[in-house]
Structure formats: structure tokens, C-alpha cells
Scaffold this motif. Structure first.
Motif: not given
Lengths: 236, 236
Positions: A216-221, A225-236
Motif C-alpha cells: 500500500r505504501i509502495g503504491v500510495m505512500g 518511508m520506503t526509500k523507493k520511488p512511489v508507484g514503482n511496483d505498480l508500474r512494473e
């Protein structure tokens, strides 16, 4: 605040033990195996092993080999995962295959895997406890492989999985190691199968919640907090 | 002639057991894990487990889980080795990563590894025997990783290793699994540590002789015998 202190205290004990166990020759192999462990990680799974042991009246030090074994398995999955996804950075440093090359990274993962079982079988736990630990850990590792394959396939198929498929996938990919962290901690303290089973279930549910929150954080967050670009997993 | 018949008979029993244990979901993962096993191999290591058990008065069937576990570990090393070397063919068929892709091949190796420990811990052997098997197998797996890394480094350095370096490397890369095949078979039959140690030493020496012979054929020998171009390893 107190909780953070406990996890940090446990992490220190586990780090010391891991540091001791991840030395050997050829040095490059052990440097590669220890690379991610040295550069980060909260030691959440070892903390769960230790707390599960303590909650059933067990001693912290009795749980350290199992706690360290779980952390090695977790790191083994990270090293191989980074190769599969061709990820370049983790914990703010180059991934193992980027720093050491792919062949050494595969071997680094494999040696972490092997050491985890060696630590358990060579520990001072009772024979009964050791066999239960190996059996549950091996089952969890099988689950993680199955879950990761489901994850790879879902990404390839480029479709949104059903809720049931998603829960099955994260149940294996993530929750299996949370489950086994809690049940291994319990086994270090007791032979009461009801207690072990209860902590196993708690760990599984916590793992599922953990992954849902992470996704959820990966998509919206918050990227901080995640140290990753938001939406990365969703784009993949 | 009789010897060939015995190894083939043992191979059939082990194949049946492996076939049973390498089924599951997601099917792709288990197809990839079973790919090389289905398409070849003499089951030399399982044969050594079974014979070592028999020689100490043990029953064949008692040794089958350990024999199958060793074969899984052997195949796990082949699958990961083929990725590291980017080899395209083995047993006359495409390697696992060529057929299923690299991510699935990494997972196929990992699941073979996990299943090996699961089979041992879930077997009907005594607790003592199981712990000894896990401990020795984990140690052997660590050795194999170390030996493979030495092999990778020697290839990178493009120099002829000293005799001592070569023996150390093949002792870990190859002989560790021969050693553990014999000692695991012994453990299935006896708790006499002297007998176990003797068979362990026999296996180690056999493994070293086996690899020297293999390397010698690779350099000077008959390509029909190795199914590989002569001089390939030397050229590398």
C-alpha cells in the motif's frame, strides 16, 4: 520508544552472532554473504524469534541461533531476489550482484542458506527442538520459493491478481518467514504444540498485514518511508 | 555388468521417490526443479548413499530419503552452476535457465535445496540420525559454495593453480558431496562414529579421484565419453 530500544538491543546481539558465523574462506564469499547484513536491516525477524521465545518463558540467548538463522534465510532471499529483479541498490548500497558479480551473488545466497541450517543443527538446543526447527524452516523456504514464483508469474502476466491470489502469494512470499520466526522462537522455549501453533498463526497474520501495508505504501505512500520511488511496483 | 545393474536398480527407486517429492504448485516451479533430474544423471551419489548404508547392514529403503536429498542438492548445484557459467545444454537438453528463464532457474535451485532438508527432517529416521544428516549436509553445502567460489576465482585469475590449491578446490566443490553421500548412508545404518568417519573418508578420496579423472578427460580425452568438446575447460 521502549519498543525501538528492545529491537535495537536484540539486533546488536544477533549482529554479533552473525558477524561471528559469516567469517571464512574464501573471504570474498563471506564478504558477499555479509554485504547486505552489514549495511542495513532492522532485524525484525530475529526480534520476532526472540520475543516469541521470551513470551513463553524462554531465555534470549537460547533463541539467538534460530534468530540468526532466520535472518540469514531472509538475506538469502534478498540476494537472489535482487538478481532476479536486476535491482541495483538496497540499504543505500549496491546490491550483491552489482558489487560482486552475478556468480558470486548466487553463491553468497546459497552459502547463507547452508549456514542457516548448519547453525541450527550445531546449536545447543534439544534434539527435538532442532528437528522441529529444521522441518519448519525448510517448509518456510519451500513456501518462499513458491511465493516468489507466483510473484514473478503475476508480474509477467501483467494483470491484477484476485484478492485470493494476492493473499496466497504474500502468504508464501512474506508471511511464511514471519510465521516461522514466531514458531521457531516458540520452539526454543517450549514443546507445547498449542503454544507453538498459536505463535505460528500470529506470525502468519502479522506477515500478511506487513506485506499489505508495504504494498500500500509502495503504491500510495511516502517515498522517504520506503526509500523507493512511489508507484514503482505498480508500474512494473 | 552386475554393478551397472545395481546402480540402475537403485536409480529407479530414487527416481520414483524424487518424482513424488518434486510435485507441487506452482507447477512451473516444480517442472523447472525436476527438469534436469528427468532428463538424465546416473544417480551416482544416491547409489553411494544406498551402498554405504547396505555395507553397514542397513536396509535400502531407510536410505532413500537421504539418497534423494543428496541428489536434490547435486541438482541444485547444477542448476545454479549452469546460470553462473551461462551454459546452454546439459544432459542433451537446454539448461533450466535457458528453458525457464533465469529468475525461475534461481528459484528452482532454491526449492531443490529447501526440499532436501524437508525430506530429511520429515523422514522416519531416528532424531539422532536426522540431526547428524542435517549437520553434515549443511556443512557439505557450505563446502560446495566455497569450492565453487574458488573455481570461479581461479578461472578469473587465468593462472594455473598449484596442486594444493587444485586439491582444496575439488575437495570442496566435488568431494564434499561424495563424502557426505557415503557418511549419510552410514548414518542411516549405524551410530558407530568410526564406521561413519571411515565411509566419509572413502567418499572424500573417491570424489577427489572422480574430479581429477573428469578434468583429465576434459583436457585429453574422448569427447564421446564426456559429451563435451575436449579442451573446453582448459581453454576457459
Amino acid at each position: 520508544m521502549k519498543k525501538t530500544k528492545t529491537i535495537e538491543k536484540n539486533a546488536k546481539i544477533v549482529n554479533k552472532y552473525l558477524n561471528l558465523k559469516l567469517k571464512g574462506n574464501p573471504k570474498t564469499l563471506y564478504d558477499a554473504a555479509a554485504h547486505l547484513i552489514i549495511h542495513g536491516g532492522k532485524r525484525l525477524r530475529p526480534h520476532m524469534v526472540i520475543k516469541s521465545c521470551q513470551i513463553l518463558g524462554g531465555d534470549t540467548m537460547v533463541a539467538i541461533p534460530a534468530a540468526s538463522a532466520v535472518e540469514m534465510i531472509h538475506n538469502f532471499t534478498l540476494v537472489h531476489d535482487d538478481i532476479m529483479d536486476n535491482d541495483e541498490m538496497r540499504h543505500g548500497v549496491p546490491t550483491v550482484h552489482k558489487k560482486f558479480g552475478m556468480p558470486i551473488a548466487i553463491l553468497a545466497g546459497d552459502v547463507l542458506f547452508s549456514k542457516a541450517y548448519q547453525i541450527i543443527s550445531d546449536s545447543k538446543l534439544s534434539k527435538d527442538a532442532k528437528i522441529q526447527l529444521v522441518s519448519r524452516l525448510a517448509k518456510a523456504c519451500v513456501d518462499v520459493c513458491e511465493g516468489q514464483l507466483l510473484d514473478v508469474k503475476m508480474a509477467e502476466e501483467k494483470r491484477i491478481p484476485s484478492q485470493k491470489e494476492y493473499i496466497t502469494m504474500i502468504g508464501k512470499k512474506t508471511a511464511a518467514l514471519f510465521d516461522v520466526s514466531c514458531s521457531m522462537g516458540a520452539i526454543c522455549a517450549t514443546s507445547n504444540q498449542k503454544d507453538i501453533s498459536n505463535l505460528s498463526n500470529f506470525g502468519r497474520n502479522l506477515g500478511i498485514a506487513f506485506q499489505i501495508t508495504g504494498d500500500r505504501i509502495g503504491v500510495m505512500g511516502d517515498p522517504k518511508m520506503t526509500k523507493k520511488p512511489v508507484g514503482n511496483d505498480l508500474r512494473e
